[in-house]
Enzyme design. Sequence first.
Site, PDB file in Angstrom:
ATOM      1  N   ASP A   8     -11.925 -15.094 -53.183  1.00  0.00           N
ATOM      2  CA  ASP A   8     -11.429 -13.721 -53.069  1.00  0.00           C
ATOM      3  C   ASP A   8     -10.220 -13.752 -52.127  1.00  0.00           C
ATOM      4  O   ASP A   8      -9.813 -14.821 -51.650  1.00  0.00           O
ATOM      5  CB  ASP A   8     -12.546 -12.796 -52.560  1.00  0.00           C
ATOM      6  CG  ASP A   8     -12.351 -11.354 -53.016  1.00  0.00           C
ATOM      7  OD1 ASP A   8     -11.248 -11.009 -53.468  1.00  0.00           O
ATOM      8  OD2 ASP A   8     -13.310 -10.559 -52.894  1.00  0.00           O
ATOM      9  N   HIS A 104     -15.123 -10.919 -48.205  1.00  0.00           N
ATOM     10  CA  HIS A 104     -15.074  -9.783 -47.273  1.00  0.00           C
ATOM     11  C   HIS A 104     -16.437  -9.117 -47.233  1.00  0.00           C
ATOM     12  O   HIS A 104     -17.278  -9.389 -48.093  1.00  0.00           O
ATOM     13  CB  HIS A 104     -14.021  -8.765 -47.739  1.00  0.00           C
ATOM     14  CG  HIS A 104     -14.234  -8.353 -49.162  1.00  0.00           C
ATOM     15  ND1 HIS A 104     -15.137  -7.380 -49.512  1.00  0.00           N
ATOM     16  CD2 HIS A 104     -13.719  -8.833 -50.321  1.00  0.00           C
ATOM     17  CE1 HIS A 104     -15.157  -7.271 -50.820  1.00  0.00           C
ATOM     18  NE2 HIS A 104     -14.311  -8.149 -51.354  1.00  0.00           N
ATOM     19  N   HIS A 115     -15.259  -3.428 -48.839  1.00  0.00           N
ATOM     20  CA  HIS A 115     -15.567  -2.655 -50.044  1.00  0.00           C
ATOM     21  C   HIS A 115     -16.625  -3.419 -50.831  1.00  0.00           C
ATOM     22  O   HIS A 115     -16.917  -4.572 -50.504  1.00  0.00           O
ATOM     23  CB  HIS A 115     -14.310  -2.427 -50.909  1.00  0.00           C
ATOM     24  CG  HIS A 115     -13.754  -3.673 -51.501  1.00  0.00           C
ATOM     25  ND1 HIS A 115     -13.016  -4.590 -50.787  1.00  0.00           N
ATOM     26  CD2 HIS A 115     -13.848  -4.188 -52.748  1.00  0.00           C
ATOM     27  CE1 HIS A 115     -12.665  -5.589 -51.559  1.00  0.00           C
ATOM     28  NE2 HIS A 115     -13.164  -5.398 -52.762  1.00  0.00           N
TER      29      HIS A 115
HETATM   30 ZN   LIG Z   1     -10.839  -9.069 -53.606  1.00  0.00          ZN
END
Ligand SMILES: [Zn+2]
Length: 267
Positions: A8, A104, A115
């Site tokens: 990511d 994250h 998120h």
């Molecule tokens: Zn991402």
Amino acid sequence: MQVYISVDMEGIAGVVNWKETFHNGEDYDRFRKLMTAETNAAVTAAFDEGVDRVVVNDSHGSMRNILIEELDSRAELISGSPKPMSMVEGLDDSYDAVLMVGYHCMAGAPGVLNHTYTGSVLQYRVNERRLGEIGMNAAAAGHYGVPVAFVSGDDCTVTEAEDLIPGVQTAQVKEHVGRQAARSLHPQKARRLIYEGVRQALSGELPEAFQVDVPVVISVQFNTTSRADGSHLLPGAKRIDPLTVQYTAPDYITALRAARALLELGV
Ligand SMILES: [Zn+2]
């Protein structure tokens, strides 16, 4: 030994703003290079540990971020979207370990660019337990009996990973100051930490695979009722309150596909 790396972007050292993470965004070209370089740190470590095959899945946004010409030539790259299994596309029981780079923390946790899958999700729950993307994807790996051995990202991400997967190796490349601010290591130091963390992860005992009980009850709480209006059109989905849609699946792979469908419908 075969290793699967899901990459990511929000948890790459230096990244602090959405604009840095999307095509045509400010400084995006700089940060996609740094994302590629952190991926290479993990790939190199895996091969230095004697792994036979490494498959990298570009798992951010358009899923066309990693610069293939700069990727370690021994790795294979899955890119583009949509992919049926998204951030874990192609993962199956032929792999021995999953590494998560640049991850994250979940929506509502305090970390950088937190998120859960999209900006429209307040909470994602599996059998009542709140999960972020680490958990969503670890459960898919767990379905195939594959453990998550390594996670990198900010302090909040590392904590989330360690709470979920006892024994997971982690690399903290930055500390959150706010959702769009952080104190970060230099990219070279971040790569070093990732390299060392992955080597340690693959040389020691691997953690247990993260498995969820079946049948799997997932629920998605949206940030507006109009998203739930669209989302609950999925046959079999149940609206349990104005913001929340629930779905029961026989296994976690079906649950993840259903979750993706709920999110696609809940735009
Ligand atoms: Zn991402």
